[in-house]
Design a protein around this motif. Structure first.
Motif, short mmCIF file in Angstrom:
data_model
loop_
_atom_site.label_atom_id
_atom_site.label_comp_id
_atom_site.label_asym_id
_atom_site.label_seq_id
_atom_site.Cartn_x
_atom_site.Cartn_y
_atom_site.Cartn_z
N ALA A 64 13.20 28.64 62.30
CA ALA A 64 14.14 29.76 62.18
C ALA A 64 13.76 30.84 63.20
CB ALA A 64 14.08 30.34 60.77
N PRO A 65 14.77 31.37 63.89
CA PRO A 65 14.47 32.45 64.84
C PRO A 65 13.87 33.65 64.10
CG PRO A 65 16.68 31.58 65.18
CD PRO A 65 16.17 31.00 63.90
N ALA A 66 12.91 34.30 64.75
CA ALA A 66 12.29 35.48 64.15
C ALA A 66 12.41 36.64 65.14
CB ALA A 66 10.83 35.18 63.84
N PRO A 67 12.58 37.82 64.64
CA PRO A 67 12.81 38.16 63.24
C PRO A 67 14.25 37.83 62.85
CG PRO A 67 12.97 40.14 64.55
CD PRO A 67 12.60 39.01 65.50
N PRO A 68 14.50 37.64 61.54
CA PRO A 68 15.86 37.36 61.10
C PRO A 68 16.79 38.54 61.42
CG PRO A 68 14.28 37.05 59.31
CD PRO A 68 13.54 37.66 60.46
N ASP A 69 18.01 38.23 61.77
CA ASP A 69 19.02 39.25 62.06
C ASP A 69 19.67 39.67 60.74
OD1 ASP A 69 21.28 40.72 62.79
OD2 ASP A 69 21.72 39.44 64.52
#
Length: 160
Positions: A64-69
């Motif tokens: 999962a891309p970090a930080p979450p949008d």
């Protein structure tokens, strides 16, 4: 072009046994961990969960891309991660069906297509009979689309 997939196109293509179109059209498909989690959900169709147990080599799972949008919190986990992942890649195509997710992706300037778009591209490439694929999609799954999108697809292929 880099292709990122949300849950629903993979779910539907696996259910109608047309998932093999993806590597033929796009070679590799990037899938965020959240999408894999949704495909393995207890609510997922049995054949989809079984497919996830032995993922093909053309699927690349990304964290999962970090930080979450936080602006994406109104979407499901798979949609959030797929949109955010596609945003971080140059020249990506996002496979997504859900209206809210697609609208958000378009608002962010992402290129999108959905399950019907995959079947359309495969039909144009001569890889499938799009009439048969569409019939399988609507008869064998819970797939739903807008009347306008359905009419556009049908005009393109069903009348041939």
């Amino acid at each position: 072009m880099i292709v990122v997939a949300d849950t629903s196109p993979l779910n539907y293509l696996v259910q109608i046994e047309y998932e093999s179109l993806l590597p033929r059209l796009y070679r590799t498909v990037i899938v965020p961990e959240g999408v894999i989690a949704e495909l393995r959900s207890p609510k997922a169709p049995r054949m989809v969960k079984a497919w996830c147990e032995q993922l093909p080599d053309w699927i690349d799972i990304y964290p999962a891309p970090a930080p979450p949008d936080v602006e994406l919190n109104y979407l499901g986990r798979g949609e959030r991660e797929a949109i955010q992942l596609a945003e971080g890649l140059i020249d990506s195509l996002l496979l997504i069906d859900e209206r809210r997710g697609r609208m958000e992706a378009l608002r962010r300037g992402l290129y999108t297509t959905g399950t019907l778009g995959v079947l359309l591209a495969a039909g144009e490439a001569g890889l499938v009979d799009p009439r048969r694929a569409y019939r399988s999609l609507v008869e064998e799954t819970t797939f739903r689309t807008s009347p306008a999108l359905e009419a556009s697809f049908l005009r393109r292929f069903i009348s041939e």
